[in-house]
Design a protein around this motif. Sequence first.
Motif, PDB file in Angstrom:
ATOM      1  N   ARG A  53       0.823  -1.212   0.000  1.00  0.00           N
ATOM      2  CA  ARG A  53       0.000   0.000   0.000  1.00  0.00           C
ATOM      3  C   ARG A  53       0.853   1.257   0.000  1.00  0.00           C
ATOM      4  O   ARG A  53       0.554   2.228  -0.700  1.00  0.00           O
ATOM      5  CB  ARG A  53      -0.948  -0.022   1.194  1.00  0.00           C
ATOM      6  CG  ARG A  53      -2.115  -1.001   1.036  1.00  0.00           C
ATOM      7  CD  ARG A  53      -3.143  -0.805   2.120  1.00  0.00           C
ATOM      8  NE  ARG A  53      -2.657  -1.285   3.401  1.00  0.00           N
ATOM      9  CZ  ARG A  53      -2.905  -2.513   3.876  1.00  0.00           C
ATOM     10  NH1 ARG A  53      -3.626  -3.359   3.161  1.00  0.00           N
ATOM     11  NH2 ARG A  53      -2.439  -2.884   5.049  1.00  0.00           N
TER      12      ARG A  53
ATOM     13  N   SER B 296      -5.436  -2.421  -6.064  1.00  0.00           N
ATOM     14  CA  SER B 296      -6.615  -1.879  -5.400  1.00  0.00           C
ATOM     15  C   SER B 296      -6.365  -0.459  -4.913  1.00  0.00           C
ATOM     16  O   SER B 296      -7.210   0.429  -5.065  1.00  0.00           O
ATOM     17  CB  SER B 296      -7.009  -2.787  -4.228  1.00  0.00           C
ATOM     18  OG  SER B 296      -8.103  -2.259  -3.534  1.00  0.00           O
ATOM     19  N   THR B 297      -5.180  -0.233  -4.342  1.00  0.00           N
ATOM     20  CA  THR B 297      -4.820   1.112  -3.886  1.00  0.00           C
ATOM     21  C   THR B 297      -4.682   2.069  -5.061  1.00  0.00           C
ATOM     22  O   THR B 297      -5.115   3.223  -4.999  1.00  0.00           O
ATOM     23  CB  THR B 297      -3.504   1.065  -3.085  1.00  0.00           C
ATOM     24  OG1 THR B 297      -3.663   0.187  -1.969  1.00  0.00           O
ATOM     25  CG2 THR B 297      -3.115   2.447  -2.577  1.00  0.00           C
TER      26      THR B 297
ATOM     27  N   ASP C 101      -6.282   1.853  -7.894  1.00  0.00           N
ATOM     28  CA  ASP C 101      -7.640   2.154  -8.357  1.00  0.00           C
ATOM     29  C   ASP C 101      -8.213   3.348  -7.600  1.00  0.00           C
ATOM     30  O   ASP C 101      -8.843   4.240  -8.182  1.00  0.00           O
ATOM     31  CB  ASP C 101      -8.555   0.939  -8.146  1.00  0.00           C
ATOM     32  CG  ASP C 101      -8.346  -0.149  -9.192  1.00  0.00           C
ATOM     33  OD1 ASP C 101      -7.827   0.169 -10.277  1.00  0.00           O
ATOM     34  OD2 ASP C 101      -8.682  -1.305  -8.907  1.00  0.00           O
ATOM     35  N   GLU C 102      -7.982   3.370  -6.291  1.00  0.00           N
ATOM     36  CA  GLU C 102      -8.522   4.429  -5.446  1.00  0.00           C
ATOM     37  C   GLU C 102      -7.806   5.758  -5.662  1.00  0.00           C
ATOM     38  O   GLU C 102      -8.448   6.819  -5.707  1.00  0.00           O
ATOM     39  CB  GLU C 102      -8.412   4.030  -3.975  1.00  0.00           C
ATOM     40  CG  GLU C 102      -9.209   2.798  -3.589  1.00  0.00           C
ATOM     41  CD  GLU C 102      -8.932   2.348  -2.169  1.00  0.00           C
ATOM     42  OE1 GLU C 102      -8.239   3.100  -1.443  1.00  0.00           O
ATOM     43  OE2 GLU C 102      -9.387   1.261  -1.786  1.00  0.00           O
ATOM     44  N   LEU C 103      -6.472   5.714  -5.790  1.00  0.00           N
ATOM     45  CA  LEU C 103      -5.683   6.939  -5.797  1.00  0.00           C
ATOM     46  C   LEU C 103      -5.329   7.444  -7.191  1.00  0.00           C
ATOM     47  O   LEU C 103      -5.068   8.639  -7.369  1.00  0.00           O
ATOM     48  CB  LEU C 103      -4.375   6.720  -5.011  1.00  0.00           C
ATOM     49  CG  LEU C 103      -4.530   6.325  -3.543  1.00  0.00           C
ATOM     50  CD1 LEU C 103      -3.156   6.104  -2.928  1.00  0.00           C
ATOM     51  CD2 LEU C 103      -5.290   7.392  -2.762  1.00  0.00           C
TER      52      LEU C 103
END
Length: 238
Positions: free
Chosen positions: A20, A55-56, A58-60
């Motif tokens: 992350r 996944s991180t 995708d968010e950021l």
Amino acid sequence: MRELYEDPATPVASGPDRSRRQAAVLARALRGSAAPPVILDIGCGDGTAAATASSTLDELLGEHRLVGVDWSQDALRRASTRLTAVRGELTAPGLPFASGSADAVVFSEVIEHLVDPDAALDELRRVLRPGGHLLLSTPNLAAWYNRALLLAGTQPVFSEVSLRGIHGRPGSQVVGHLRLYTAKALRSLLPASGFTVEGITGAPYHDVPRPLRPLDRLACRAPSLASILLVHARKSGH
């Protein structure tokens, strides 16, 4: 070494915290890209770290393309359930990508396993576009507890003197480390290989005993003492 890395019992993933943290650095570096960036995870292992990082991202960051690469057929079999994964080597014949085709390369806990890190860095530099990003992580030889262990005459954590068993250091599992690095060494090695170091931060080690984890997280404030070194570098020149 081939037998070690094809053994399903050999660890091929690291803790999620490092993934992350690394993904957050990468998202900041790639934000504003004209097209969805192409990211290669070299030495992806079983793909768990790549899945966490994706996944991180995708968010950021938003849309991106992440491709995992590993040499071990067993690791690729497991990784293919989580992401697109292909087989590749850092020595001849090299990675299966064109020169300058990647916007970023993630190189997590790989360099300490290599016989020839110089050739590996040359290959990573080849596949990166000019100014492309390298996100490298590796255990820190000078981690806070390793300094204490050496003073006590004990082999440092992460270092191994045999591929058959653990001798003279804490831990119980052989993981195949051949080289260990300090922050100072990486600040010298990477420029010599054609990269500009943008920054080094620290990350905790997931196997630190629970009572010592707060201290391990605190050590991240001083990367030279941290368990894991996270390096952000960029390809220099053309």
